[in-house]
Design a protein around this motif. Structure first.
Motif, PDB file in Angstrom:
ATOM      1  N   LYS A 359       0.830  -1.204   0.000  1.00 57.70           N
ATOM      2  CA  LYS A 359       0.000   0.000   0.000  1.00 57.70           C
ATOM      3  C   LYS A 359       0.866   1.257   0.000  1.00 57.70           C
ATOM      4  O   LYS A 359       0.523   2.261  -0.642  1.00 57.70           O
ATOM      5  CB  LYS A 359      -0.913  -0.016   1.232  1.00 57.70           C
ATOM      6  CG  LYS A 359      -2.147   0.850   1.095  1.00 57.70           C
ATOM      7  CD  LYS A 359      -3.103   0.589   2.237  1.00 57.70           C
ATOM      8  CE  LYS A 359      -4.383   1.407   2.044  1.00 57.70           C
ATOM      9  NZ  LYS A 359      -5.341   1.183   3.142  1.00 57.70           N
ATOM     10  N   ILE A 360       2.006   1.215   0.708  1.00 57.51           N
ATOM     11  CA  ILE A 360       2.917   2.361   0.738  1.00 57.51           C
ATOM     12  C   ILE A 360       3.665   2.476  -0.586  1.00 57.51           C
ATOM     13  O   ILE A 360       3.820   3.572  -1.140  1.00 57.51           O
ATOM     14  CB  ILE A 360       3.898   2.227   1.917  1.00 57.51           C
ATOM     15  CG1 ILE A 360       3.139   2.326   3.250  1.00 57.51           C
ATOM     16  CG2 ILE A 360       4.987   3.290   1.846  1.00 57.51           C
ATOM     17  CD1 ILE A 360       3.994   2.063   4.467  1.00 57.51           C
ATOM     18  N   VAL A 361       4.136   1.335  -1.112  1.00 62.21           N
ATOM     19  CA  VAL A 361       4.854   1.342  -2.392  1.00 62.21           C
ATOM     20  C   VAL A 361       3.955   1.901  -3.498  1.00 62.21           C
ATOM     21  O   VAL A 361       4.406   2.667  -4.362  1.00 62.21           O
ATOM     22  CB  VAL A 361       5.335  -0.080  -2.746  1.00 62.21           C
ATOM     23  CG1 VAL A 361       6.012  -0.090  -4.116  1.00 62.21           C
ATOM     24  CG2 VAL A 361       6.302  -0.595  -1.682  1.00 62.21           C
ATOM     25  N   ASP A 362       2.671   1.552  -3.469  1.00 66.96           N
ATOM     26  CA  ASP A 362       1.739   2.033  -4.494  1.00 66.96           C
ATOM     27  C   ASP A 362       1.580   3.550  -4.458  1.00 66.96           C
ATOM     28  O   ASP A 362       1.381   4.183  -5.499  1.00 66.96           O
ATOM     29  CB  ASP A 362       0.375   1.362  -4.311  1.00 66.96           C
ATOM     30  CG  ASP A 362       0.388  -0.101  -4.731  1.00 66.96           C
ATOM     31  OD1 ASP A 362       1.336  -0.497  -5.439  1.00 66.96           O
ATOM     32  OD2 ASP A 362      -0.533  -0.843  -4.352  1.00 66.96           O
ATOM     33  N   THR A 363       1.647   4.153  -3.267  1.00 63.11           N
ATOM     34  CA  THR A 363       1.527   5.619  -3.196  1.00 63.11           C
ATOM     35  C   THR A 363       2.701   6.292  -3.895  1.00 63.11           C
ATOM     36  O   THR A 363       2.541   7.341  -4.529  1.00 63.11           O
ATOM     37  CB  THR A 363       1.461   6.096  -1.734  1.00 63.11           C
ATOM     38  OG1 THR A 363       2.674   5.765  -1.052  1.00 63.11           O
ATOM     39  CG2 THR A 363       0.285   5.468  -1.006  1.00 63.11           C
ATOM     40  N   VAL A 364       3.896   5.688  -3.787  1.00 60.76           N
ATOM     41  CA  VAL A 364       5.075   6.232  -4.472  1.00 60.76           C
ATOM     42  C   VAL A 364       4.960   5.993  -5.976  1.00 60.76           C
ATOM     43  O   VAL A 364       5.260   6.878  -6.787  1.00 60.76           O
ATOM     44  CB  VAL A 364       6.361   5.592  -3.910  1.00 60.76           C
ATOM     45  CG1 VAL A 364       7.582   6.066  -4.684  1.00 60.76           C
ATOM     46  CG2 VAL A 364       6.512   5.922  -2.431  1.00 60.76           C
ATOM     47  N   ALA A 365       4.497   4.802  -6.354  1.00 58.48           N
ATOM     48  CA  ALA A 365       4.402   4.457  -7.781  1.00 58.48           C
ATOM     49  C   ALA A 365       3.387   5.321  -8.516  1.00 58.48           C
ATOM     50  O   ALA A 365       3.530   5.569  -9.719  1.00 58.48           O
ATOM     51  CB  ALA A 365       4.031   2.979  -7.924  1.00 58.48           C
ATOM     52  N   ALA A 366       2.365   5.811  -7.808  1.00 59.97           N
ATOM     53  CA  ALA A 366       1.268   6.535  -8.470  1.00 59.97           C
ATOM     54  C   ALA A 366       1.344   8.041  -8.304  1.00 59.97           C
ATOM     55  O   ALA A 366       0.472   8.748  -8.800  1.00 59.97           O
ATOM     56  CB  ALA A 366      -0.075   6.028  -7.924  1.00 59.97           C
TER      57      ALA A 366
END
Length: 484
Positions: A359-366
């Motif tokens: 969930k944290i990685v997705d915030t950076v990716a998006a």
């Protein structure tokens, strides 16, 4: 004789005592008689009073019994009246039902439809009549909700921006050192320029000695510039300026700056309320102290964005911790210089390496919309980044410098053989090159992309992000059919 006198004295005394005792006995008897008489009289009075009270009580009970009997008769009369009325109502109801059935039968014969059919007909007619009004009310309600939602969203964003606003710090690429006197310039240059060459080689910066009384240190790498500035100040203070001493001081300062970077990273994480991050992550965050993006210091940008994101997360009931860590780490790829790739891809790779939650990685990716938003937390990180970077005064760039950069990027491709047109897009982060298909083959197009990449890397020591080079080669074959 004396004895007879004594006997006579005691005899008189006994007689007086007997007389006195008889007198006291009479008084006691009299007193007892009086008390007995009074007790008898009081008992008689109490008896008479009790008899009188009993008579009064009997009278009251008799009166109450009479009242109860009268009320009972009244209730019985009312109950009888109610039963008569109920019977009358039931009779009237039966008559009403009979008349109702007769009327319905007559209406069915006249209208040629049953009761259910007539009911359906009336409901349909009313639905058609009210449909327009209902639709109008629905539209008005939707417009009101949209208007209220827009205003509420504006209020939330304004509050979050006000909560997260930080002071503005301009970007700089020069460090200026004041010299005690101009004699130091000669010592810094050294014999045949060996000292200045050793200093520039050890620090990786350019040193300008032309201006009187000052030395200007120039570098796009803020960490190198800081190391060079501190090293030169120490050398001037020490006075021993020679290649060996220069190398010794520079290495020592590099260690000190590394500690400063680590402390800056720890301070940043503590200020946003995040603890126990891996040391590699903390050191990279510390480099934000010396990193700028269009004039906005990255530590200040990260603090501001995190405050905005946390405020929005609280308002929208999102996962505050995920938003906080996402805002803190969203730009960490910008300080990874030993690998190729966009700062988004490098940041995602680093977080996956340290096994951060998806969930944290997705915030950076998006956060640059490279992928569809996977969660509300990712949207909040994206909005917070945009608000912090886009607010007035947050970032700046000289127009002439911007135009020069775009021109340099395009010229690097235009001078290559077989290039027809060149377009620099997204503030220079993407370069599209259209080639002539009769001059450049598919294999040569791949080689051309690599050549342009190398040319750009030589022209820009530091660049905000990456430049994606895309070669477009289109071959068209035409033939015209002629008919007599």
């Amino acid at each position: 004789m004396f004895q007879s006198l004594i006997q006579s004295f005691f005899k008189k005394e006994r007689q007086e005592e007997i007389k006195k005792a008889k007198q006291e006995a009479k008084e006691l008897l009299l007193k007892a008689s009086e008390e007995a008489l009074r007790a008898k009289q009081e008992a008689e009075r109490a008896g008479r009073k009790a008899i009188q009270d009993g008579i009064e009580l009997e009278k009251r009970l008799a009166r109450k019994e009479q009242i109860l009997e009268d009320r009972e008769k009244e209730i019985q009369n009312k109950e009888q009246g109610m039963r008569d009325k109920e019977a009358h109502v039931a009779e009237k109801k039966e008559e009403y039902e009979n008349e109702k059935d007769k009327i319905i039968s007559k209406l069915e014969k006249i209208a040629q439809m049953t009761k259910d059919e007539a009911r359906k007909f009336l409901l349909t007619a009313w639905e058609d009549k009210l449909k327009g009004d209902v639709a109008k009310q629905i539209r008005e309600g939707e417009e009101q909700i949209k208007s209220s939602a827009t205003e509420k969203a504006k209020e939330i964003l304004i509050d979050a921006m006000r909560y997260g606003a930080t002071d503005y710090v301009s970007e700089y690429t020069l460090a200026v050192i004041q010299l005690p006197n101009d004699d130091f310039k000669g010592r810094i240059i050294g014999k045949d320029g060996r000292n200045i060459r050793a200093f520039e080689l050890a620090t990786g910066v350019d040193v300008d000695l032309e201006e009187e009384g000052v030395i200007r240190i120039s570098s796009f790498d803020a960490i190198r510039r800081e190391v060079a500035k501190i090293s030169l100040e120490k050398l001037i203070k020490d006075g021993r300026i020679q290649p060996q001493r220069i190398e010794e001081i520079v290495n020592k300062v590099k260690t000190e700056v590394a500690q400063t970077i680590l402390k800056a990273g720890e301070d940043l994480t503590h200020r946003v309320g995040i603890f126990n991050l891996p040391n590699e992550i903390v050191r990279l965050l510390g480099q934000f102290k010396f990193r700028y993006s269009y004039g906005q210091n990255m530590i200040l940008h990260t603090l501001e964005e995190t405050k905005i994101g946390v405020a929005l997360a609280h308002e929208l009931k999102a996962d505050v911790n995920t938003v906080k860590i996402g805002c803190l780490l969203h730009d960490i790829g910008k300080v990874i210089t030993d690998k190729e790739g966009s700062h988004v891809d490098l940041g995602v790779e680093l977080l996956n390496k340290h096994r951060f939650p998806k969930k944290i990685v997705d915030t950076v990716a998006a956060h640059h919309e490279d992928i569809p938003f996977p969660s509300i937390e990712a949207v909040i990180v994206y909005i917070s980044d945009a608000v912090s970077g886009g607010r007035p005064g947050a970032r700046h760039e000289d127009f002439q410098e911007y135009l020069k950069r775009i021109t340099t990027i395009e010229e690097a491709a235009k001078k290559q053989k077989g290039v027809k047109e060149v377009y620099a897009l997204q503030a220079g982060r993407e370069l599209r090159v259209i080639v002539r298909p009769n001059e450049v083959s598919d294999d040569e197009a791949t080689i051309l992309a690599s050549k342009i990449k190398e040319e750009l890397e030589t022209k820009f020591e530091v660049f905000p992000g990456q430049i994606k080079v895309t070669i477009l080669r289109e071959y068209r074959a035409e033939a015209v059919a002629k008919f007599n």
